[in-house]
Design an enzyme around this catalytic site. Structure first.
Site, PDB file in Angstrom:
ATOM      1  N   CYS A 194      13.434  11.267   6.316  1.00 39.38           N
ATOM      2  CA  CYS A 194      13.411  10.845   7.730  1.00 39.38           C
ATOM      3  C   CYS A 194      14.777  11.041   8.354  1.00 39.38           C
ATOM      4  CB  CYS A 194      12.989   9.387   7.815  1.00 39.38           C
ATOM      5  SG  CYS A 194      13.989   8.304   6.790  1.00 39.38           S
ATOM      6  N   GLU A 200       9.934   1.547  10.527  1.00 38.37           N
ATOM      7  CA  GLU A 200      10.921   2.621  10.311  1.00 38.37           C
ATOM      8  C   GLU A 200      10.150   3.918  10.448  1.00 38.37           C
ATOM      9  OE1 GLU A 200      13.983   1.927   9.899  1.00 38.37           O
ATOM     10  OE2 GLU A 200      14.182   0.021   8.855  1.00 38.37           O
ATOM     11  N   GLU A 250       9.004  16.568  14.573  1.00 39.53           N
ATOM     12  CA  GLU A 250       9.465  16.371  13.197  1.00 39.53           C
ATOM     13  C   GLU A 250       8.674  17.292  12.267  1.00 39.53           C
ATOM     14  OE1 GLU A 250       8.451  12.661  11.197  1.00 39.53           O
ATOM     15  OE2 GLU A 250      10.510  12.532  10.462  1.00 39.53           O
ATOM     16  N   LYS A 299       0.861  -1.191   0.000  1.00 43.49           N
ATOM     17  CA  LYS A 299       0.000   0.000   0.000  1.00 43.49           C
ATOM     18  C   LYS A 299       0.894   1.235   0.000  1.00 43.49           C
ATOM     19  CE  LYS A 299      -1.917   2.955   2.547  1.00 43.49           C
ATOM     20  NZ  LYS A 299      -1.889   4.097   1.604  1.00 43.49           N
TER      21      LYS A 299
HETATM   22  P1  NAD Z   1       2.344   8.307   7.319  1.00 43.27           P
HETATM   23  O1  NAD Z   1       2.620   7.551   8.576  1.00 43.27           O
HETATM   24  O2  NAD Z   1       1.291   9.334   7.340  1.00 43.27           O
HETATM   25  O3  NAD Z   1       1.938   7.306   6.154  1.00 43.27           O
HETATM   26  C1  NAD Z   1       2.771   6.239   5.764  1.00 43.27           C
HETATM   27  C2  NAD Z   1       1.905   5.164   5.127  1.00 43.27           C
HETATM   28  O4  NAD Z   1       1.042   4.604   6.120  1.00 43.27           O
HETATM   29  C3  NAD Z   1       0.999   5.683   4.021  1.00 43.27           C
HETATM   30  O5  NAD Z   1       0.925   4.711   2.995  1.00 43.27           O
HETATM   31  C4  NAD Z   1      -0.318   5.836   4.731  1.00 43.27           C
HETATM   32  O6  NAD Z   1      -1.416   5.804   3.868  1.00 43.27           O
HETATM   33  C5  NAD Z   1      -0.297   4.648   5.673  1.00 43.27           C
HETATM   34  N1  NAD Z   1      -1.150   4.747   6.853  1.00 43.27           N
HETATM   35  C6  NAD Z   1      -1.566   5.878   7.481  1.00 43.27           C
HETATM   36  N2  NAD Z   1      -2.315   5.552   8.550  1.00 43.27           N
HETATM   37  C7  NAD Z   1      -2.377   4.195   8.617  1.00 43.27           C
HETATM   38  C8  NAD Z   1      -2.983   3.260   9.498  1.00 43.27           C
HETATM   39  N3  NAD Z   1      -3.692   3.659  10.543  1.00 43.27           N
HETATM   40  N4  NAD Z   1      -2.826   1.950   9.265  1.00 43.27           N
HETATM   41  C9  NAD Z   1      -2.082   1.530   8.221  1.00 43.27           C
HETATM   42  N5  NAD Z   1      -1.484   2.364   7.339  1.00 43.27           N
HETATM   43  C10 NAD Z   1      -1.628   3.683   7.530  1.00 43.27           C
HETATM   44  O7  NAD Z   1       3.746   8.898   6.849  1.00 43.27           O
HETATM   45  P2  NAD Z   1       4.034   9.846   5.585  1.00 43.27           P
HETATM   46  O8  NAD Z   1       3.497  11.199   5.916  1.00 43.27           O
HETATM   47  O9  NAD Z   1       3.606   9.163   4.346  1.00 43.27           O
HETATM   48  O10 NAD Z   1       5.623   9.883   5.567  1.00 43.27           O
HETATM   49  C11 NAD Z   1       6.388  10.742   6.333  1.00 43.27           C
HETATM   50  C12 NAD Z   1       6.843  10.037   7.602  1.00 43.27           C
HETATM   51  O11 NAD Z   1       7.569   8.877   7.284  1.00 43.27           O
HETATM   52  C13 NAD Z   1       7.800  10.892   8.423  1.00 43.27           C
HETATM   53  O12 NAD Z   1       7.479  10.748   9.783  1.00 43.27           O
HETATM   54  C14 NAD Z   1       9.153  10.256   8.153  1.00 43.27           C
HETATM   55  O13 NAD Z   1      10.124  10.458   9.133  1.00 43.27           O
HETATM   56  C15 NAD Z   1       8.787   8.830   8.020  1.00 43.27           C
HETATM   57  N6  NAD Z   1       9.816   8.104   7.278  1.00 43.27           N
HETATM   58  C16 NAD Z   1      10.632   7.252   7.972  1.00 43.27           C
HETATM   59  C17 NAD Z   1      11.638   6.568   7.308  1.00 43.27           C
HETATM   60  C18 NAD Z   1      12.566   5.639   8.044  1.00 43.27           C
HETATM   61  O14 NAD Z   1      13.223   4.853   7.374  1.00 43.27           O
HETATM   62  N7  NAD Z   1      12.625   5.679   9.357  1.00 43.27           N
HETATM   63  C19 NAD Z   1      11.793   6.745   5.928  1.00 43.27           C
HETATM   64  C20 NAD Z   1      10.951   7.622   5.260  1.00 43.27           C
HETATM   65  C21 NAD Z   1       9.939   8.290   5.946  1.00 43.27           C
END
Ligand code: NAD
Length: 487
Positions: free
Chosen positions: A291, A257, A390, A182
């Site tokens: 991130c 992550e 963040e 997804k």
């Molecule tokens: P997000 O958590 O909003 O969404 C990530 C994914 O999860 C999306 O596909 C979203 O649709 C899905 N999602 C959202 N709510 C959900 C739920 N309740 N159940 C299952 N899936 C759900 O994150 P984002 O805004 O897309 O990305 C930015 C974030 O990602 C930042 O916090 C960043 O630090 C983090 N990030 C971390 C890493 C790492 O390797 N640690 C890498 C890249 C991004």
């Protein structure tokens, strides 16, 4: 601006090697953040579509050839996917940059080649990996087998859409699992294009499936589906907590992550020019939507003024504009809502009493698109929200420190623990400080260097588990010990 897609594409779900509409027939809009135009209508799945996809993956795992295939055969198919990504590099580069807003110079140099590498590396890995045997006093022989786990839910964010998705898909499929991906709703296009390439490479039906739609509905249905055995998630810390809670009743294996707010420690002994060039990247690369970005600058007092002056000048000189222009160094932020969120943090920083030294505004001449100048705050205190939370945009804060002790204390004073960068030419200091930082990765005189053999992941609120080489292998396989009586 470069002329891009003129008629929005219509994108379906990819289930069992077939393109299908969502059960409800509903779609949502995908917007190009540089032009604010709708570039695609994406199928909006619901729980019944998720169920279809998980069932297809389940069938492919329980009855299909994939988990039972010889490693060499599976590897050949995965290598083929990697090769197809490289063959379609130009198209994928354009697609990624239109969907996310990242400059093509980055998607060409990093996102797309690394996505291919994620398949090719793990195709090679499964032909080389071995397991351990233990002879217990000549009485018993133990050996380890590694079996695939089952159906994986792979959930990815929008900042490196194809790179982070393939980072999961590569090892997941290499180990013999099947999956449902997804992707983030704001950047689904390259994941959907990948589905075509996976089918073209000849992967069996149901091995790789893609469902699109909101995390709150589609993501939730996926992670709580009883047919899913393991979940690999990259995204925000709060989402990670929700996913772990949803996974708990099914005792599903979870790798998470999560977010970061990394420190960037600049010591007086550092090569100042290298530290400035590196810090510019670690703060503003990919519009700061990384991130691993290091927006919390901690600079030794002796060089603070000099560093600040040169850093601010370098930030102002960054070329911001059309992501499809190869000269562009910073594109727009990914979406309207994220743009407003980041601007909200800039307003908050001012309210909290920090000094805005540069940036904070829409760049001149860019009336459309979610563009934001690189932004730097000083007079920042540890308790300010702009220092603790963040922001995930091009916003850095700079604080002075007097001693190594103080620097380490400030660096570790955060809920997050993904990474840290140290700029110093003092060898002993580099090792001392690296040893004391509570993070998953420390970079010394460099940043964002990745090798798929080394562990990647976060400490504290930045995640659980590690990805990369044998770490991914351990996550995506079930270890089984076989014990044989020798006497
Ligand atoms: P997000 O958590 O909003 O969404 C990530 C994914 O999860 C999306 O596909 C979203 O649709 C899905 N999602 C959202 N709510 C959900 C739920 N309740 N159940 C299952 N899936 C759900 O994150 P984002 O805004 O897309 O990305 C930015 C974030 O990602 C930042 O916090 C960043 O630090 C983090 N990030 C971390 C890493 C790492 O390797 N640690 C890498 C890249 C991004």
């Amino acid at each position: 601006m470069t002329e891009v897609v003129t008629r929005p594409a219509v994108k379906q779900l990819f289930i069992n090697n077939q393109w299908v509409d969502a059960a409800t027939g509903r779609t949502f809009e995908d917007v190009n953040p540089a032009t604010e135009e709708v570039i695609a209508h994406i199928a909006e799945a619901d729980a019944s579509d998720v169920d279809r996809a998980v069932r297809a993956a389940r069938r492919a795992f329980d009855e299909g050839p994939w988990p039972r295939m010889r490693a060499a055969e599976r590897a050949a198919l995965l290598r083929r996917v990697g090769e197809l990504i490289l063959q379609h590099q130009d198209e994928l580069v354009q697609l990624e940059s239109q969907d996310n807003g990242k400059p093509v110079r980055e998607s060409r140099a990093l996102d797309i080649p690394r996505s291919a590498h994620n398949f090719i590396f793990f195709a090679e890995f499964i032909n080389k990996v071995t397991s351990e045997a233990v002879n217990q006093d000549g009485q018993f022989l133990h050996y380890e087998l590694r079996d695939p786990v089952g159906v994986a839910a792979l959930i990815t964010p929008w900042n490196f859409p194809l790179l982070l998705a393939t980072w999961k898909i590569g090892p997941c499929l290499a180990a013999g699992n099947t999956c449902v991906l997804k992707p983030a709703s704001v950047t689904p296009l390259t994941a959907l294009r990948l589905a075509d390439l996976v089918a073209e490479a000849g992967l069996p039906e149901g091995v790789f499936n893609v469902v699109t739609g909101p995390g709150s509905t589609v993501g939730t249905a996926l992670v709580s589906h009883p047919g899913v055995n393991l979940i690999s998630f990259t995204g925000e810390t709060v989402t990670g907590q929700q996913i772990m809670a949803a996974a708990a009743p099914g005792l599903k294996r979870v790798s998470a992550e999560l977010g970061g707010k990394a420190p960037n420690l600049v010591f007086a002994s550092a090569d100042l020019d290298a530290a400035i060039a590196g810090s510019l990247r670690s703060a503003f690369f990919n519009q700061g939507e990384v991130c691993l970005a290091t927006p919390r600058f901690l600079v030794e007092e002796k060089i603070y003024d000099q560093f600040l002056e040169k850093f601010v000048a370098a930030a102002r000189a960054l070329r911001i504009g059309d992501p499809l222009d190869p000269a562009t160094e910073m594109g727009p932020l990914v979406s309207k809502s994220h743009y407003e969120r980041v601007r909200g943090y800039i307003a908050l920083g001012r309210e909290e009493g920090a000094t805005l030294v540069t940036g904070g505004e829409r760049p001149e001449g860019l009336a459309r698109g979610y563009y934001l100048q690189p932004t730097v705050f000083t007079d920042v205190r540890q308790d300010m929200r702009i220092c603790r939370e963040e922001i995930f945009g091009p916003v850095a804060s700079i604080q002075p420190f007097r001693s190594e002790e103080e620097a380490v204390g400030l660096a570790n004073d955060t809920p997050y623990g993904l990474d840290a960068t140290i700029w110093t030419n003092d060898l002993k200091q580099a090792h001392r400080v690296a040893g004391r930082l509570v993070v998953g990765t420390v970079w010394v005189n460099c940043w964002f260097v990745r090798d798929l053999r080394v562990p990647f992941g976060g400490a504290k609120a930045s995640g659980i588990g590690r990805e990369g080489g044998k770490y991914s292998w351990e996550f995506y396989t079930e270890a089984k010990n076989v014990c044989i009586a020798l006497q």
